[in-house]
Design a protein around this motif. Structure first.
Motif, PDB file in Angstrom:
ATOM      1  N   VAL A   1       4.975   9.351  -7.531  1.00  0.00           N
ATOM      2  CA  VAL A   1       6.019   9.394  -8.566  1.00  0.00           C
ATOM      3  C   VAL A   1       5.370   9.610  -9.936  1.00  0.00           C
ATOM      4  CG1 VAL A   1       7.740   7.989  -9.775  1.00  0.00           C
ATOM      5  CG2 VAL A   1       7.740   8.067  -7.299  1.00  0.00           C
ATOM      6  N   SER A   2       4.237   8.917 -10.171  1.00  0.00           N
ATOM      7  CA  SER A   2       3.535   9.074 -11.442  1.00  0.00           C
ATOM      8  C   SER A   2       3.036  10.510 -11.613  1.00  0.00           C
ATOM      9  CB  SER A   2       2.364   8.088 -11.498  1.00  0.00           C
ATOM     10  OG  SER A   2       1.618   8.291 -12.671  1.00  0.00           O
ATOM     11  N   GLU A   3       2.465  11.094 -10.554  1.00  0.00           N
ATOM     12  CA  GLU A   3       2.011  12.479 -10.627  1.00  0.00           C
ATOM     13  C   GLU A   3       3.187  13.433 -10.860  1.00  0.00           C
ATOM     14  OE1 GLU A   3      -0.188  13.359  -7.080  1.00  0.00           O
ATOM     15  OE2 GLU A   3      -1.750  11.883  -7.518  1.00  0.00           O
ATOM     16  N   THR A   4       4.295  13.194 -10.172  1.00  0.00           N
ATOM     17  CA  THR A   4       5.490  14.028 -10.334  1.00  0.00           C
ATOM     18  C   THR A   4       6.005  13.934 -11.773  1.00  0.00           C
ATOM     19  OG1 THR A   4       6.084  13.666  -8.010  1.00  0.00           O
ATOM     20  CG2 THR A   4       7.814  14.476  -9.474  1.00  0.00           C
ATOM     21  N   LEU A   5       6.042  12.720 -12.314  1.00  0.00           N
ATOM     22  CA  LEU A   5       6.501  12.533 -13.690  1.00  0.00           C
ATOM     23  C   LEU A   5       5.564  13.233 -14.680  1.00  0.00           C
ATOM     24  CD1 LEU A   5       7.771   8.854 -13.776  1.00  0.00           C
ATOM     25  CD2 LEU A   5       9.119  10.934 -13.966  1.00  0.00           C
ATOM     26  N   THR A   6       4.244  13.151 -14.425  1.00  0.00           N
ATOM     27  CA  THR A   6       3.288  13.824 -15.301  1.00  0.00           C
ATOM     28  C   THR A   6       3.492  15.336 -15.241  1.00  0.00           C
ATOM     29  OG1 THR A   6       1.695  12.043 -14.905  1.00  0.00           O
ATOM     30  CG2 THR A   6       0.839  14.094 -15.812  1.00  0.00           C
ATOM     31  N   SER A   7       3.676  15.858 -14.028  1.00  0.00           N
ATOM     32  CA  SER A   7       3.910  17.297 -13.860  1.00  0.00           C
ATOM     33  C   SER A   7       5.218  17.707 -14.542  1.00  0.00           C
ATOM     34  CB  SER A   7       3.956  17.628 -12.368  1.00  0.00           C
ATOM     35  OG  SER A   7       4.379  18.948 -12.170  1.00  0.00           O
ATOM     36  N   MET A   8       6.254  16.918 -14.359  1.00  0.00           N
ATOM     37  CA  MET A   8       7.547  17.228 -14.985  1.00  0.00           C
ATOM     38  C   MET A   8       7.447  17.163 -16.511  1.00  0.00           C
ATOM     39  SD  MET A   8      10.426  15.543 -12.533  1.00  0.00           S
ATOM     40  CE  MET A   8      11.719  16.016 -13.623  1.00  0.00           C
ATOM     41  N   GLN A   9       6.674  16.191 -17.005  1.00  0.00           N
ATOM     42  CA  GLN A   9       6.510  16.083 -18.455  1.00  0.00           C
ATOM     43  C   GLN A   9       5.799  17.319 -19.016  1.00  0.00           C
ATOM     44  OE1 GLN A   9       4.341  12.629 -19.708  1.00  0.00           O
ATOM     45  NE2 GLN A   9       4.969  12.849 -21.829  1.00  0.00           N
ATOM     46  N   GLY A  10       4.763  17.790 -18.293  1.00  0.00           N
ATOM     47  CA  GLY A  10       4.066  19.003 -18.711  1.00  0.00           C
ATOM     48  C   GLY A  10       5.006  20.207 -18.703  1.00  0.00           C
ATOM     49  N   LYS A  11       5.803  20.327 -17.634  1.00  0.00           N
ATOM     50  CA  LYS A  11       6.749  21.443 -17.557  1.00  0.00           C
ATOM     51  C   LYS A  11       7.818  21.335 -18.645  1.00  0.00           C
ATOM     52  CE  LYS A  11       6.037  22.430 -12.694  1.00  0.00           C
ATOM     53  NZ  LYS A  11       6.612  22.482 -11.357  1.00  0.00           N
ATOM     54  N   LEU A  12       8.290  20.129 -18.897  1.00  0.00           N
ATOM     55  CA  LEU A  12       9.290  19.939 -19.955  1.00  0.00           C
ATOM     56  C   LEU A  12       8.705  20.271 -21.326  1.00  0.00           C
ATOM     57  CD1 LEU A  12      11.230  16.727 -18.883  1.00  0.00           C
ATOM     58  CD2 LEU A  12      12.102  19.056 -19.018  1.00  0.00           C
ATOM     59  N   ASN A  13       7.428  19.911 -21.527  1.00  0.00           N
ATOM     60  CA  ASN A  13       6.783  20.283 -22.794  1.00  0.00           C
ATOM     61  C   ASN A  13       6.721  21.797 -22.945  1.00  0.00           C
ATOM     62  OD1 ASN A  13       6.411  17.653 -23.623  1.00  0.00           O
ATOM     63  ND2 ASN A  13       4.322  17.510 -22.837  1.00  0.00           N
ATOM     64  N   GLY A  14       6.376  22.493 -21.836  1.00  0.00           N
ATOM     65  CA  GLY A  14       6.344  23.966 -21.869  1.00  0.00           C
ATOM     66  C   GLY A  14       7.728  24.532 -22.158  1.00  0.00           C
ATOM     67  N   ILE A  15       8.743  23.980 -21.501  1.00  0.00           N
ATOM     68  CA  ILE A  15      10.115  24.445 -21.734  1.00  0.00           C
ATOM     69  C   ILE A  15      10.538  24.153 -23.166  1.00  0.00           C
ATOM     70  CG2 ILE A  15      12.529  24.028 -21.114  1.00  0.00           C
ATOM     71  CD1 ILE A  15      11.574  23.659 -18.218  1.00  0.00           C
ATOM     72  N   THR A  16      10.166  23.000 -23.678  1.00  0.00           N
ATOM     73  CA  THR A  16      10.511  22.642 -25.058  1.00  0.00           C
ATOM     74  C   THR A  16       9.838  23.605 -26.034  1.00  0.00           C
ATOM     75  OG1 THR A  16      10.692  20.316 -24.415  1.00  0.00           O
ATOM     76  CG2 THR A  16      10.466  20.772 -26.749  1.00  0.00           C
ATOM     77  N   ASP A  17       8.563  23.912 -25.782  1.00  0.00           N
ATOM     78  CA  ASP A  17       7.867  24.875 -26.654  1.00  0.00           C
ATOM     79  C   ASP A  17       8.552  26.240 -26.615  1.00  0.00           C
ATOM     80  OD1 ASP A  17       6.045  22.917 -27.310  1.00  0.00           O
ATOM     81  OD2 ASP A  17       4.491  23.610 -25.896  1.00  0.00           O
ATOM     82  N   GLN A  18       8.899  26.684 -25.409  1.00  0.00           N
ATOM     83  CA  GLN A  18       9.582  27.982 -25.293  1.00  0.00           C
ATOM     84  C   GLN A  18      10.952  27.939 -25.972  1.00  0.00           C
ATOM     85  OE1 GLN A  18       9.646  28.940 -21.123  1.00  0.00           O
ATOM     86  NE2 GLN A  18       7.492  29.585 -21.100  1.00  0.00           N
ATOM     87  N   ALA A  19      11.655  26.818 -25.834  1.00  0.00           N
ATOM     88  CA  ALA A  19      12.965  26.697 -26.486  1.00  0.00           C
ATOM     89  C   ALA A  19      12.803  26.735 -28.003  1.00  0.00           C
ATOM     90  CB  ALA A  19      13.651  25.412 -26.053  1.00  0.00           C
TER      91      ALA A  19
ATOM     92  N   LYS B   1       0.837  -1.192   0.000  1.00  0.00           N
ATOM     93  CA  LYS B   1       0.000   0.000   0.000  1.00  0.00           C
ATOM     94  C   LYS B   1       0.882   1.256   0.000  1.00  0.00           C
ATOM     95  CE  LYS B   1      -4.271  -1.634   2.104  1.00  0.00           C
ATOM     96  NZ  LYS B   1      -5.181  -1.484   3.241  1.00  0.00           N
ATOM     97  N   SER B   2       1.919   1.260   0.824  1.00  0.00           N
ATOM     98  CA  SER B   2       2.837   2.382   0.883  1.00  0.00           C
ATOM     99  C   SER B   2       3.557   2.558  -0.456  1.00  0.00           C
ATOM    100  CB  SER B   2       3.849   2.149   2.010  1.00  0.00           C
ATOM    101  OG  SER B   2       4.833   3.134   1.992  1.00  0.00           O
ATOM    102  N   ALA B   3       3.965   1.421  -1.048  1.00  0.00           N
ATOM    103  CA  ALA B   3       4.639   1.485  -2.345  1.00  0.00           C
ATOM    104  C   ALA B   3       3.682   1.998  -3.416  1.00  0.00           C
ATOM    105  CB  ALA B   3       5.180   0.107  -2.717  1.00  0.00           C
ATOM    106  N   LYS B   4       2.383   1.562  -3.335  1.00  0.00           N
ATOM    107  CA  LYS B   4       1.403   2.030  -4.308  1.00  0.00           C
ATOM    108  C   LYS B   4       1.221   3.543  -4.190  1.00  0.00           C
ATOM    109  CE  LYS B   4      -3.276   1.326  -5.956  1.00  0.00           C
ATOM    110  NZ  LYS B   4      -4.566   0.677  -5.743  1.00  0.00           N
ATOM    111  N   ALA B   5       1.130   4.080  -2.948  1.00  0.00           N
ATOM    112  CA  ALA B   5       0.991   5.519  -2.735  1.00  0.00           C
ATOM    113  C   ALA B   5       2.235   6.239  -3.280  1.00  0.00           C
ATOM    114  CB  ALA B   5       0.792   5.829  -1.251  1.00  0.00           C
ATOM    115  N   THR B   6       3.400   5.675  -3.007  1.00  0.00           N
ATOM    116  CA  THR B   6       4.639   6.276  -3.503  1.00  0.00           C
ATOM    117  C   THR B   6       4.676   6.249  -5.028  1.00  0.00           C
ATOM    118  OG1 THR B   6       5.800   5.538  -1.498  1.00  0.00           O
ATOM    119  CG2 THR B   6       7.151   6.163  -3.384  1.00  0.00           C
ATOM    120  N   MET B   7       4.246   5.140  -5.624  1.00  0.00           N
ATOM    121  CA  MET B   7       4.209   5.027  -7.086  1.00  0.00           C
ATOM    122  C   MET B   7       3.226   6.039  -7.681  1.00  0.00           C
ATOM    123  SD  MET B   7       6.432   2.921  -8.059  1.00  0.00           S
ATOM    124  CE  MET B   7       6.032   2.467  -9.705  1.00  0.00           C
ATOM    125  N   ASN B   8       2.085   6.255  -7.027  1.00  0.00           N
ATOM    126  CA  ASN B   8       1.132   7.268  -7.492  1.00  0.00           C
ATOM    127  C   ASN B   8       1.761   8.668  -7.438  1.00  0.00           C
ATOM    128  OD1 ASN B   8      -0.909   5.468  -8.098  1.00  0.00           O
ATOM    129  ND2 ASN B   8      -1.911   5.658  -6.103  1.00  0.00           N
TER     130      ASN B   8
END
Length: 173
Positions: free
Chosen positions: A37-55, A28-35
């Motif tokens: 991590v998944s949210e963090t990765l999604t947020s980072m991907q969105g930010k990277l897309n924004g940075i890529t567009d700006q670049a 259960k703890s690992a599942k919460a941690t994985m969720n």
């Protein structure tokens, strides 16, 4: 001994139960941690897309600026070439003016006499013209003052200043 066997089986079953409980809480703890991590990765991907567009926009702007600079440098090269040609033209004009100035300052002796005569005739014609103009002004003023009862003062400054004579040609030895 049988009791020991049951007690050891109960301890083993209890141990397996505790292991299962710990594995479930860990999962259960690992599942919460994985969720997370998944949210963090999604947020980072969105930010990277924004940075890529700006670049990409920055790269496009840089390319436009580079093209503009190249066009302006090309124009500046054209202006530079024109300035060089203008410098050549200026040198040529200066030489022409110098030559013309020398021709005027040292006229041919055969033309110098003619130029002096023309200068004298022009001076005489100007003198006659300004005398006639002065006389006409006096007559106009006299008729005006006679009708108004005023006196004519007469001006003598209507003649132009005498013309400068050309210097005599110097003989070369």
């Amino acid at each position: 001994m049988e009791i020991l066997l049951y007690v050891s089986a109960a301890i083993a079953a209890l141990s397996l139960l505790l292991i299962a409980i710990f594995v479930i809480t860990t999962l259960k703890s690992a599942k919460a941690t994985m969720n997370e991590v998944s949210e963090t990765l999604t947020s980072m991907q969105g930010k990277l897309n924004g940075i890529t567009d700006q670049a990409n926009e920055l790269l496009e702007n840089t390319n436009r600026i580079t093209e503009d600079v190249e066009r302006k440098l090309h124009s500046l090269n054209s202006v530079s070439k024109t300035a060089e040609k203008l410098d050549d033209s200026t040198v040529h004009m200066n030489k022409s003016f110098q030559s013309l100035s020398e021709q005027i300052s040292t006229p041919d002796p055969k033309h110098k006499d003619l130029m002096q005569k023309a200068n004298t005739i022009t001076g005489i014609a100007a003198s006659i013209y300004f005398r006639a103009k002065r006389e006409k002004a006096k007559q106009t003023k006299a008729s005006y003052t006679s009708t108004q009862g005023k006196q004519n003062t007469g001006r003598t400054d209507l003649l132009p200043s005498p013309q400068k004579r050309l210097p005599e040609p110097q003989q070369k030895n």
